[in-house]
Design an enzyme around this catalytic site. Sequence first.
Site, PDB file in Angstrom:
ATOM      1  N   VAL A 149      17.549   5.991  -4.785  1.00 44.89           N
ATOM      2  CA  VAL A 149      16.973   6.038  -6.015  1.00 44.89           C
ATOM      3  C   VAL A 149      18.476   6.102  -6.675  1.00 44.89           C
ATOM      4  O   VAL A 149      19.211   5.286  -7.731  1.00 44.89           O
ATOM      5  CB  VAL A 149      16.288   7.845  -6.796  1.00 44.89           C
ATOM      6  CG1 VAL A 149      16.263   7.298  -8.328  1.00 44.89           C
ATOM      7  CG2 VAL A 149      14.454   6.903  -6.357  1.00 44.89           C
ATOM      8  N   LYS A 174      29.314   9.901   3.951  1.00 43.84           N
ATOM      9  CA  LYS A 174      28.698   9.262   2.615  1.00 43.84           C
ATOM     10  C   LYS A 174      29.164   8.152   1.790  1.00 43.84           C
ATOM     11  O   LYS A 174      29.736   6.817   1.921  1.00 43.84           O
ATOM     12  CB  LYS A 174      27.461   9.293   2.255  1.00 43.84           C
ATOM     13  CG  LYS A 174      25.596   9.030   1.887  1.00 43.84           C
ATOM     14  CD  LYS A 174      24.767   9.340   1.988  1.00 43.84           C
ATOM     15  CE  LYS A 174      23.813   8.962   1.436  1.00 43.84           C
ATOM     16  NZ  LYS A 174      22.657   9.950   0.919  1.00 43.84           N
ATOM     17  N   GLU A 233      11.060   7.550 -11.940  1.00 46.26           N
ATOM     18  CA  GLU A 233      11.995   6.044 -11.193  1.00 46.26           C
ATOM     19  C   GLU A 233      10.408   6.034 -10.333  1.00 46.26           C
ATOM     20  O   GLU A 233       9.965   6.386 -10.248  1.00 46.26           O
ATOM     21  CB  GLU A 233      12.948   6.795 -10.884  1.00 46.26           C
ATOM     22  CG  GLU A 233      13.624   5.003 -10.334  1.00 46.26           C
ATOM     23  CD  GLU A 233      13.507   3.915 -11.161  1.00 46.26           C
ATOM     24  OE1 GLU A 233      14.021   3.760 -12.128  1.00 46.26           O
ATOM     25  OE2 GLU A 233      13.117   2.912 -11.491  1.00 46.26           O
ATOM     26  N   GLU A 259      10.565   1.042  -1.842  1.00 45.14           N
ATOM     27  CA  GLU A 259      11.605   1.079  -1.130  1.00 45.14           C
ATOM     28  C   GLU A 259      11.642  -1.172  -0.761  1.00 45.14           C
ATOM     29  O   GLU A 259      10.302  -1.350  -1.149  1.00 45.14           O
ATOM     30  CB  GLU A 259      11.706   1.396  -0.052  1.00 45.14           C
ATOM     31  CG  GLU A 259      11.999   2.520   0.056  1.00 45.14           C
ATOM     32  CD  GLU A 259      11.915   3.348   0.961  1.00 45.14           C
ATOM     33  OE1 GLU A 259      12.428   2.744   2.165  1.00 45.14           O
ATOM     34  OE2 GLU A 259      11.901   5.198   0.942  1.00 45.14           O
ATOM     35  N   LYS A 271       5.082  10.497 -13.416  1.00 47.45           N
ATOM     36  CA  LYS A 271       5.709  10.259 -12.414  1.00 47.45           C
ATOM     37  C   LYS A 271       4.382  10.660 -10.957  1.00 47.45           C
ATOM     38  O   LYS A 271       4.501  10.452 -10.482  1.00 47.45           O
ATOM     39  CB  LYS A 271       6.791  10.692 -12.317  1.00 47.45           C
ATOM     40  CG  LYS A 271       7.755  10.616 -11.043  1.00 47.45           C
ATOM     41  CD  LYS A 271       7.848   8.895 -10.705  1.00 47.45           C
ATOM     42  CE  LYS A 271       8.205   9.071  -9.010  1.00 47.45           C
ATOM     43  NZ  LYS A 271       8.041   7.271  -8.435  1.00 47.45           N
ATOM     44  N   LYS A 309      -4.951  -2.776  -0.161  1.00 49.26           N
ATOM     45  CA  LYS A 309      -4.874  -3.223   1.532  1.00 49.26           C
ATOM     46  C   LYS A 309      -4.712  -1.669   1.809  1.00 49.26           C
ATOM     47  O   LYS A 309      -4.745  -0.585   2.386  1.00 49.26           O
ATOM     48  CB  LYS A 309      -3.528  -3.597   1.598  1.00 49.26           C
ATOM     49  CG  LYS A 309      -3.736  -4.933   1.279  1.00 49.26           C
ATOM     50  CD  LYS A 309      -2.238  -5.608   1.981  1.00 49.26           C
ATOM     51  CE  LYS A 309      -2.023  -5.829   3.161  1.00 49.26           C
ATOM     52  NZ  LYS A 309      -3.019  -6.554   3.223  1.00 49.26           N
ATOM     53  N   CYS A 345       7.761   8.645  -0.760  1.00 46.78           N
ATOM     54  CA  CYS A 345       7.582   9.581  -1.487  1.00 46.78           C
ATOM     55  C   CYS A 345       5.976  10.098  -1.846  1.00 46.78           C
ATOM     56  O   CYS A 345       5.315  11.317  -2.151  1.00 46.78           O
ATOM     57  CB  CYS A 345       7.572   7.944  -2.771  1.00 46.78           C
ATOM     58  SG  CYS A 345       9.249   8.099  -3.046  1.00 46.78           S
TER      59      CYS A 345
HETATM   60  C1  UDX Z   1       6.449   4.508  -3.503  1.00 50.07           C
HETATM   61  C2  UDX Z   1       5.428   3.504  -5.214  1.00 50.07           C
HETATM   62  O1  UDX Z   1       4.780   2.664  -4.912  1.00 50.07           O
HETATM   63  C3  UDX Z   1       6.897   3.732  -6.146  1.00 50.07           C
HETATM   64  O2  UDX Z   1       6.420   3.686  -7.570  1.00 50.07           O
HETATM   65  C4  UDX Z   1       7.299   5.673  -5.942  1.00 50.07           C
HETATM   66  O3  UDX Z   1       8.544   5.340  -7.117  1.00 50.07           O
HETATM   67  C5  UDX Z   1       8.154   5.688  -4.631  1.00 50.07           C
HETATM   68  O4  UDX Z   1       7.091   5.795  -3.961  1.00 50.07           O
HETATM   69  P1  UDX Z   1       7.397   3.030  -1.646  1.00 50.07           P
HETATM   70  O5  UDX Z   1       6.819   4.315  -1.616  1.00 50.07           O
HETATM   71  O6  UDX Z   1       8.545   2.188  -1.429  1.00 50.07           O
HETATM   72  O7  UDX Z   1       7.362   3.506  -3.318  1.00 50.07           O
HETATM   73  O8  UDX Z   1       6.317   1.976  -0.686  1.00 50.07           O
HETATM   74  P2  UDX Z   1       4.900   1.401  -1.500  1.00 50.07           P
HETATM   75  O9  UDX Z   1       5.137  -0.182  -1.511  1.00 50.07           O
HETATM   76  O10 UDX Z   1       3.862   1.726  -2.667  1.00 50.07           O
HETATM   77  O11 UDX Z   1       3.734   1.678   0.388  1.00 50.07           O
HETATM   78  C6  UDX Z   1       3.815   3.150   0.598  1.00 50.07           C
HETATM   79  C7  UDX Z   1       2.761   2.986   1.512  1.00 50.07           C
HETATM   80  O12 UDX Z   1       1.213   2.795   1.391  1.00 50.07           O
HETATM   81  C8  UDX Z   1       3.679   2.163   2.687  1.00 50.07           C
HETATM   82  O13 UDX Z   1       3.018   3.237   3.883  1.00 50.07           O
HETATM   83  C9  UDX Z   1       2.720   0.736   2.374  1.00 50.07           C
HETATM   84  O14 UDX Z   1       2.607   0.238   4.213  1.00 50.07           O
HETATM   85  C10 UDX Z   1       1.153   1.619   2.105  1.00 50.07           C
HETATM   86  N1  UDX Z   1       0.152   1.166   1.283  1.00 50.07           N
HETATM   87  C11 UDX Z   1       0.389   0.159   0.060  1.00 50.07           C
HETATM   88  C12 UDX Z   1      -0.961   0.595   1.784  1.00 50.07           C
HETATM   89  O15 UDX Z   1      -1.639   1.432   2.721  1.00 50.07           O
HETATM   90  N2  UDX Z   1      -1.824  -0.270   1.309  1.00 50.07           N
HETATM   91  C13 UDX Z   1      -1.295  -0.899  -0.433  1.00 50.07           C
HETATM   92  O16 UDX Z   1      -2.314  -1.598  -0.515  1.00 50.07           O
HETATM   93  C14 UDX Z   1      -0.071  -0.144  -0.636  1.00 50.07           C
END
Ligand code: UDX
Length: 478
Positions: free
Chosen positions: A17, A41, A156, A160, A229, A276, A285
Amino acid sequence: MAKKEPIQIAVVGSGYVGLVAALCFAEMGHSVICVDNDERKVAALQGGDTLIHENHLPELMERYRNTKVRFTTDLAEATRESSAIFVAVGTPQSESGDADLSYVEAVAGEIARSINGYKVIIEKSTVPVYTNEWIRRVIERNGVKQDAFDVVSNPEFLREGTAVEDFLHPDRIVVGADSTRAFELLSSIYLPLTEGTYYSAAHAIPGCCSETKLPPLLLTSTKSAEIIKHASNAFLALKISFINAVSNLCEAADANVEQVASGIGLDSRIGPKFLKPGIGYGGSCFPKDVASFRSVAAQMGVDFTLLHEVEKININQKRRFLSKVRSALWTLRGKRLAVLGLAFKGDTDDIRESPAIDLVEMLLTEGCIIAAYDPAAMERSALELPASANLRYADSVEDAARDADALLILTDWTEFGKLDLIQLNGIMRYPIIVDGRNMYDTQEMLDSGFTYLSIGRPTVTPLREALKPTLSALGTVL
Ligand code: UDX
């Protein structure tokens, strides 16, 4: 009134972030000092290394390093030089599920000791409700007068893999502020997005917002912003667990979860996203935030056991996948498996809480011999799961698949959806694919000669399909 002028910003923490925010604020025209207490870093960032695999980040680093963005370990100096200080340090999960806020507290104390005029301190990390209040108390305890600072919550929502685009083209900008002065400073910082001047700039990174489709800025209380959040992430996790539970039902009823997801997603009150099914959510997260939100609710005496079910379904989803592999291969000990994907999702090298890593561990415990391949996450995986007699990191999909008894798809990398199936069929010992991400049409797999098991959809197998006319003539139900 928000002002159209560059603001001097400090961002504390150069993780996902913090680093993305620092470079994106520079892209929006502000001057940024990015602070981290990890000297190695900071040295890497000063040398131009972005440290994470993220689209557009190298380009922004190249553009703004040593001009609009500088990296330092000196928080005191960054505090003195800036009017807005964003805190984006880690909030790891403690044993009880709570977020560990000791880094946030330490940063608040250090900021307090260096304040030299009115400052706005902004929480950017995901934190439980009341953190804002605690930051305020820590600063006051360090002798700073109430009118010399404000604490604001500006959560935020970036993902990723699409972090830069998400930051610059947000669905919404939430500002939790209890003072007009602080809210105006935050409004000025985001003005290039909320007025749209950024989207007309020649260098603008494209995305879903534009001069005619501006992101809304929502003003709330600080506590509401903190809850927004946590509630957003918990709701998205809930949506995923819901569709995973539905996929299990589809398997039991011989229905197709993709059709079901399309059918429910077309209802505009539900929407098609985050439906999905797969092997469960992971990442830095969702698992942490669901646990933290559940723990916050419990501490406040609120019965939110729904979140416990969300977590239970998520854990169970991995066990079900393991059973699916077993159902395809009968016994697991000594079976050679090609594993495609180690990252917690596609387009990232992040393996934190990755269901793929958990599954590899579970399969190794069962005695499988694994050749794993991931386009970006193998280096990080090897630190957590070193190569051994039963685990090898492969150079390519083909290298992993050669002589495999089955191939497993565990991460939704785009390239795993475009495999050369005919070639794969030729090099594998048995043409069996167990897909944890539903990346293929079942008919396409059947046409390529594979036995194909996926999530919430009927399993297809060439042998069984070939026998179908004969068996149905005999009155057998398949
Ligand atoms: C998430 C939130 O989307 C974001 O708004 C927040 O700021 C941080 O956490 P991120 O962890 O980067 O973001 O990934 P995201 O695309 O949300 O996917 C999270 C997990 O859910 C992944 O393991 C992904 O494979 C899974 N996922 C996502 C599913 O299994 N099915 C879906 O339909 C969507």
